[in-house]
Design a protein around this motif. Sequence first.
Motif, short mmCIF file in Angstrom:
data_model
loop_
_atom_site.label_atom_id
_atom_site.label_comp_id
_atom_site.label_asym_id
_atom_site.label_seq_id
_atom_site.Cartn_x
_atom_site.Cartn_y
_atom_site.Cartn_z
N GLY A 60 0.82 -1.21 0.00
CA GLY A 60 0.00 0.00 0.00
C GLY A 60 0.85 1.25 0.00
O GLY A 60 1.98 1.25 -0.50
N THR A 61 0.30 2.31 0.59
CA THR A 61 0.94 3.61 0.53
C THR A 61 0.99 4.23 1.92
O THR A 61 0.01 4.17 2.66
N VAL A 62 2.14 4.79 2.24
CA VAL A 62 2.27 5.57 3.48
C VAL A 62 2.54 7.01 3.08
O VAL A 62 3.46 7.29 2.31
N ILE A 63 1.71 7.91 3.57
CA ILE A 63 1.93 9.33 3.32
C ILE A 63 2.38 9.95 4.64
O ILE A 63 1.60 9.99 5.60
N ASP A 64 3.62 10.37 4.67
CA ASP A 64 4.24 10.85 5.90
C ASP A 64 4.46 12.36 5.78
O ASP A 64 4.41 12.93 4.70
N HIS A 65 4.73 12.98 6.91
CA HIS A 65 5.01 14.42 6.97
C HIS A 65 3.88 15.26 6.39
O HIS A 65 4.12 16.26 5.72
N ILE A 66 2.66 14.83 6.64
CA ILE A 66 1.50 15.65 6.26
C ILE A 66 1.39 16.78 7.29
O ILE A 66 1.63 16.56 8.49
N LYS A 67 1.05 17.96 6.84
CA LYS A 67 0.85 19.07 7.77
C LYS A 67 -0.12 18.66 8.86
O LYS A 67 -1.16 18.07 8.57
N PRO A 68 0.19 18.99 10.12
CA PRO A 68 -0.71 18.57 11.20
C PRO A 68 -2.14 19.07 10.96
O PRO A 68 -2.35 20.22 10.60
N GLY A 69 -3.09 18.18 11.15
CA GLY A 69 -4.49 18.53 10.97
C GLY A 69 -5.01 18.30 9.57
O GLY A 69 -6.19 18.49 9.30
N LYS A 70 -4.12 17.90 8.64
CA LYS A 70 -4.56 17.76 7.24
C LYS A 70 -4.80 16.31 6.82
O LYS A 70 -5.12 16.06 5.65
N ALA A 71 -4.64 15.37 7.73
CA ALA A 71 -4.78 13.95 7.35
C ALA A 71 -6.14 13.66 6.72
O ALA A 71 -6.22 12.95 5.71
N PHE A 72 -7.19 14.22 7.29
CA PHE A 72 -8.51 13.90 6.76
C PHE A 72 -8.76 14.59 5.41
O PHE A 72 -9.49 14.07 4.57
N ASN A 73 -8.11 15.76 5.20
CA ASN A 73 -8.20 16.37 3.88
C ASN A 73 -7.52 15.50 2.83
O ASN A 73 -7.98 15.39 1.70
N VAL A 74 -6.41 14.87 3.23
CA VAL A 74 -5.71 13.97 2.31
C VAL A 74 -6.62 12.79 1.96
O VAL A 74 -6.75 12.42 0.79
N LEU A 75 -7.27 12.22 2.96
CA LEU A 75 -8.17 11.09 2.70
C LEU A 75 -9.30 11.51 1.77
O LEU A 75 -9.71 10.76 0.88
N LYS A 76 -9.79 12.73 1.97
CA LYS A 76 -10.88 13.23 1.14
C LYS A 76 -10.44 13.35 -0.32
O LYS A 76 -11.15 12.95 -1.24
N ILE A 77 -9.23 13.88 -0.51
CA ILE A 77 -8.66 14.00 -1.86
C ILE A 77 -8.61 12.64 -2.54
O ILE A 77 -8.85 12.51 -3.73
N LEU A 78 -8.28 11.62 -1.74
CA LEU A 78 -8.12 10.28 -2.31
C LEU A 78 -9.46 9.54 -2.40
O LEU A 78 -9.50 8.39 -2.83
N GLY A 79 -10.52 10.20 -2.00
CA GLY A 79 -11.84 9.58 -2.09
C GLY A 79 -12.03 8.46 -1.08
O GLY A 79 -12.82 7.54 -1.31
N ILE A 80 -11.31 8.52 0.03
CA ILE A 80 -11.41 7.46 1.03
C ILE A 80 -12.30 7.94 2.17
O ILE A 80 -12.04 8.97 2.78
N ASP A 81 -13.36 7.19 2.40
CA ASP A 81 -14.23 7.50 3.53
C ASP A 81 -14.51 6.21 4.30
O ASP A 81 -13.83 5.20 4.08
N CYS A 82 -15.50 6.23 5.18
CA CYS A 82 -15.72 5.07 6.03
C CYS A 82 -16.19 3.84 5.25
O CYS A 82 -16.22 2.73 5.78
N ASN A 83 -16.54 4.02 3.96
CA ASN A 83 -16.93 2.86 3.15
C ASN A 83 -15.74 2.17 2.50
O ASN A 83 -15.90 1.15 1.84
N TYR A 84 -14.57 2.75 2.66
CA TYR A 84 -13.39 2.17 2.03
C TYR A 84 -13.12 0.79 2.62
O TYR A 84 -13.07 0.64 3.84
N PRO A 85 -12.94 -0.24 1.78
CA PRO A 85 -12.89 -1.61 2.30
C PRO A 85 -11.56 -2.02 2.92
O PRO A 85 -11.51 -3.01 3.65
N GLU A 86 -10.49 -1.30 2.66
CA GLU A 86 -9.18 -1.71 3.17
C GLU A 86 -8.86 -1.00 4.48
O GLU A 86 -9.52 -0.04 4.85
N THR A 87 -7.80 -1.47 5.14
CA THR A 87 -7.39 -0.85 6.40
C THR A 87 -6.71 0.49 6.14
O THR A 87 -5.82 0.59 5.30
N VAL A 88 -7.16 1.50 6.84
CA VAL A 88 -6.57 2.84 6.75
C VAL A 88 -6.17 3.25 8.16
O VAL A 88 -6.97 3.18 9.08
#
Length: 147
Positions: free
Chosen positions: A11-39
Amino acid sequence: MSLRVQKIKNGTVIDHIKPGKAFNVLKILGIDCNYPETVTVMMNAKSKKFGKKDIVKIENRNLEKKEIDKISLLSPDAKVNIIKNSRVVEKHEVEIQDIISDVLSCTNPDCITSHEEIKTKFYVISKNPLVMRCHYCERLVSELKFK
Ligand SMILES: [Zn+2]
């Protein structure tokens, strides 16, 4: 979505994301609670370089270039590691491109790209703080309105 911290196999590890932006990154990637893999999401992890950072680990997901470009706009210091069989096989330092194509929407409601199906295009005038100029209406934009 789980909050356990563990190494991922593929899979993919995204490191050094600006603090507080992790959920914006997930949103960009289209990942929400319906995503079937482990996040795995870590917020405000301690970082020697930046004080605090967010980290996102996504199993069985690779990133497209366009997605990495979006992440660069949101968090210019982020690092993307691609993991295969528990080993890092690729490392990308994200970088803001000089021309941003088809990733952002223009904030000008009168812009032709707001009315017609045209790929948007922005010229980056300044990277820090981020300022871009719309190719079509020439408006200066610093707000990130992802398409
Ligand atoms: Zn425009």
